[in-house]
Write a protein that holds these residues in place. Structure first.
Motif, PDB file in Angstrom:
ATOM      1  N   SER A 271       0.771  -1.197  -0.017  1.00 23.87           N
ATOM      2  CA  SER A 271       0.149  -0.028   0.102  1.00 23.87           C
ATOM      3  C   SER A 271       0.688   1.239   0.097  1.00 23.87           C
ATOM      4  O   SER A 271       0.260   2.395   0.101  1.00 23.87           O
ATOM      5  CB  SER A 271      -0.977  -0.084   1.035  1.00 23.87           C
ATOM      6  OG  SER A 271      -0.188  -0.130   2.553  1.00 23.87           O
ATOM      7  N   ASP A 272       2.010   1.119  -0.191  1.00 21.60           N
ATOM      8  CA  ASP A 272       2.912   2.195  -0.153  1.00 21.60           C
ATOM      9  C   ASP A 272       2.998   3.152   1.235  1.00 21.60           C
ATOM     10  O   ASP A 272       2.815   4.273   0.974  1.00 21.60           O
ATOM     11  CB  ASP A 272       2.994   3.122  -1.340  1.00 21.60           C
ATOM     12  CG  ASP A 272       3.377   2.392  -2.617  1.00 21.60           C
ATOM     13  OD1 ASP A 272       4.356   1.536  -2.380  1.00 21.60           O
ATOM     14  OD2 ASP A 272       3.048   2.464  -3.792  1.00 21.60           O
ATOM     15  N   THR A 273       2.833   2.420   2.418  1.00 21.95           N
ATOM     16  CA  THR A 273       2.177   3.448   3.554  1.00 21.95           C
ATOM     17  C   THR A 273       3.180   2.917   4.742  1.00 21.95           C
ATOM     18  O   THR A 273       3.833   1.734   4.548  1.00 21.95           O
ATOM     19  CB  THR A 273       0.850   3.303   4.310  1.00 21.95           C
ATOM     20  OG1 THR A 273       0.771   1.793   4.221  1.00 21.95           O
ATOM     21  CG2 THR A 273       0.028   3.810   3.063  1.00 21.95           C
ATOM     22  N   ALA A 274       3.456   3.677   5.592  1.00 17.31           N
ATOM     23  CA  ALA A 274       4.262   3.197   6.911  1.00 17.31           C
ATOM     24  C   ALA A 274       3.420   3.731   8.094  1.00 17.31           C
ATOM     25  O   ALA A 274       2.966   4.952   8.033  1.00 17.31           O
ATOM     26  CB  ALA A 274       5.534   3.900   6.905  1.00 17.31           C
ATOM     27  N   SER A 275       3.237   3.071   9.114  1.00 15.24           N
ATOM     28  CA  SER A 275       2.825   3.439  10.077  1.00 15.24           C
ATOM     29  C   SER A 275       3.938   3.530  11.421  1.00 15.24           C
ATOM     30  O   SER A 275       4.485   2.567  11.597  1.00 15.24           O
ATOM     31  CB  SER A 275       1.782   2.389  10.790  1.00 15.24           C
ATOM     32  OG  SER A 275       0.601   2.402   9.762  1.00 15.24           O
ATOM     33  N   ILE A 276       4.120   4.754  11.982  1.00 12.01           N
ATOM     34  CA  ILE A 276       5.091   5.036  12.912  1.00 12.01           C
ATOM     35  C   ILE A 276       4.135   5.413  14.486  1.00 12.01           C
ATOM     36  O   ILE A 276       3.493   6.176  14.474  1.00 12.01           O
ATOM     37  CB  ILE A 276       5.876   6.095  12.469  1.00 12.01           C
ATOM     38  CG1 ILE A 276       6.568   5.977  11.338  1.00 12.01           C
ATOM     39  CG2 ILE A 276       6.946   6.495  13.365  1.00 12.01           C
ATOM     40  CD1 ILE A 276       5.913   6.377   9.968  1.00 12.01           C
ATOM     41  N   TYR A 277       5.084   4.836  15.378  1.00  8.67           N
ATOM     42  CA  TYR A 277       4.421   5.142  16.715  1.00  8.67           C
ATOM     43  C   TYR A 277       5.537   5.676  17.413  1.00  8.67           C
ATOM     44  O   TYR A 277       6.669   5.215  17.477  1.00  8.67           O
ATOM     45  CB  TYR A 277       4.300   3.621  17.597  1.00  8.67           C
ATOM     46  CG  TYR A 277       3.507   3.789  18.795  1.00  8.67           C
ATOM     47  CD1 TYR A 277       2.314   4.299  19.000  1.00  8.67           C
ATOM     48  CD2 TYR A 277       4.196   3.125  20.010  1.00  8.67           C
ATOM     49  CE1 TYR A 277       1.933   4.355  20.255  1.00  8.67           C
ATOM     50  CE2 TYR A 277       3.743   3.159  21.265  1.00  8.67           C
ATOM     51  CZ  TYR A 277       2.367   3.879  21.221  1.00  8.67           C
ATOM     52  OH  TYR A 277       1.844   3.716  22.456  1.00  8.67           O
ATOM     53  N   TYR A 278       5.160   7.084  18.049  1.00  7.84           N
ATOM     54  CA  TYR A 278       6.568   7.815  18.326  1.00  7.84           C
ATOM     55  C   TYR A 278       6.114   8.777  19.631  1.00  7.84           C
ATOM     56  O   TYR A 278       4.940   9.077  19.944  1.00  7.84           O
ATOM     57  CB  TYR A 278       6.816   8.844  17.029  1.00  7.84           C
ATOM     58  CG  TYR A 278       5.893   9.835  16.624  1.00  7.84           C
ATOM     59  CD1 TYR A 278       5.881  10.911  17.044  1.00  7.84           C
ATOM     60  CD2 TYR A 278       4.738   9.356  15.848  1.00  7.84           C
ATOM     61  CE1 TYR A 278       5.132  12.089  16.738  1.00  7.84           C
ATOM     62  CE2 TYR A 278       3.814  10.441  15.294  1.00  7.84           C
ATOM     63  CZ  TYR A 278       3.765  11.661  15.981  1.00  7.84           C
ATOM     64  OH  TYR A 278       2.955  12.481  15.541  1.00  7.84           O
ATOM     65  N   ASP A 279       7.115   9.299  19.950  1.00 10.49           N
ATOM     66  CA  ASP A 279       6.927  10.134  21.204  1.00 10.49           C
ATOM     67  C   ASP A 279       7.156  11.844  20.717  1.00 10.49           C
ATOM     68  O   ASP A 279       8.158  11.950  20.164  1.00 10.49           O
ATOM     69  CB  ASP A 279       7.893  10.156  22.375  1.00 10.49           C
ATOM     70  CG  ASP A 279       7.703  10.801  23.537  1.00 10.49           C
ATOM     71  OD1 ASP A 279       7.035  11.747  23.407  1.00 10.49           O
ATOM     72  OD2 ASP A 279       8.443  10.503  24.278  1.00 10.49           O
ATOM     73  N   PRO A 280       5.984  12.458  20.496  1.00 16.69           N
ATOM     74  CA  PRO A 280       6.061  13.749  19.865  1.00 16.69           C
ATOM     75  C   PRO A 280       6.748  14.707  20.814  1.00 16.69           C
ATOM     76  O   PRO A 280       7.063  15.718  20.298  1.00 16.69           O
ATOM     77  CB  PRO A 280       4.570  14.243  19.707  1.00 16.69           C
ATOM     78  CG  PRO A 280       3.954  13.340  20.675  1.00 16.69           C
ATOM     79  CD  PRO A 280       4.696  12.299  20.892  1.00 16.69           C
ATOM     80  N   SER A 281       7.133  14.426  21.744  1.00 20.66           N
ATOM     81  CA  SER A 281       8.106  15.288  22.773  1.00 20.66           C
ATOM     82  C   SER A 281       9.401  15.071  22.384  1.00 20.66           C
ATOM     83  O   SER A 281      10.383  15.918  22.911  1.00 20.66           O
ATOM     84  CB  SER A 281       7.689  15.074  24.163  1.00 20.66           C
ATOM     85  OG  SER A 281       8.227  13.888  24.739  1.00 20.66           O
ATOM     86  N   VAL A 282       9.898  13.999  21.423  1.00 27.23           N
ATOM     87  CA  VAL A 282      11.208  13.836  21.223  1.00 27.23           C
ATOM     88  C   VAL A 282      11.226  14.075  19.688  1.00 27.23           C
ATOM     89  O   VAL A 282      12.466  14.535  19.450  1.00 27.23           O
ATOM     90  CB  VAL A 282      11.504  12.336  21.688  1.00 27.23           C
ATOM     91  CG1 VAL A 282      12.806  11.969  21.286  1.00 27.23           C
ATOM     92  CG2 VAL A 282      11.371  12.114  23.056  1.00 27.23           C
ATOM     93  N   VAL A 283      10.506  13.504  19.099  1.00 36.17           N
ATOM     94  CA  VAL A 283      10.566  13.754  17.430  1.00 36.17           C
ATOM     95  C   VAL A 283       9.359  14.174  16.931  1.00 36.17           C
ATOM     96  O   VAL A 283       8.054  13.707  17.391  1.00 36.17           O
ATOM     97  CB  VAL A 283      10.992  12.174  16.888  1.00 36.17           C
ATOM     98  CG1 VAL A 283      10.081  11.096  16.991  1.00 36.17           C
ATOM     99  CG2 VAL A 283      11.601  12.328  15.434  1.00 36.17           C
TER     100      VAL A 283
END
Length: 90
Positions: free
Chosen positions: A60-72
């Motif tokens: 599907s030409d996608t990526a799911s990213i789980y991240y900390d918005p206070s860091v990145v």
């Protein structure tokens, strides 16, 4: 023994607080042609400070990213993918 239980409780509380701060984003990723491309994106993002999880979907030409918005930021994530030679947009 009580100190250990207290430390574990503090750790659990900190982990729960961190989970509440975490966000996920799904990006459209261009330029992937094979499994190696998807792996390259996953590997480059996995090294990024603040990124806790990455799934890349070649089909599907996608990526799911789980991240900390206070860091990145999502902008940082997009730039990292672009730096690896692919296009990315939210």
């Amino acid at each position: 023994m009580v100190a250990i239980a207290s430390s574990n409780a503090d750790f659990v509380r900190e982990s729960e607080d961190k989970q509440q701060l975490m966000q996920s984003v799904e990006l459209e990723v261009g330029g992937m042609t094979c499994v190696a491309c998807a792996s390259a994106i996953k590997e480059c993002l996995a090294k990024e400070r603040g990124v806790e999880g990455v799934e890349v979907y070649l089909e599907s030409d996608t990526a799911s990213i789980y991240y900390d918005p206070s860091v990145v930021s999502t902008s940082d994530i997009v730039h990292k993918i672009e730096g690896a030679g692919f296009s990315a947009k939210i």
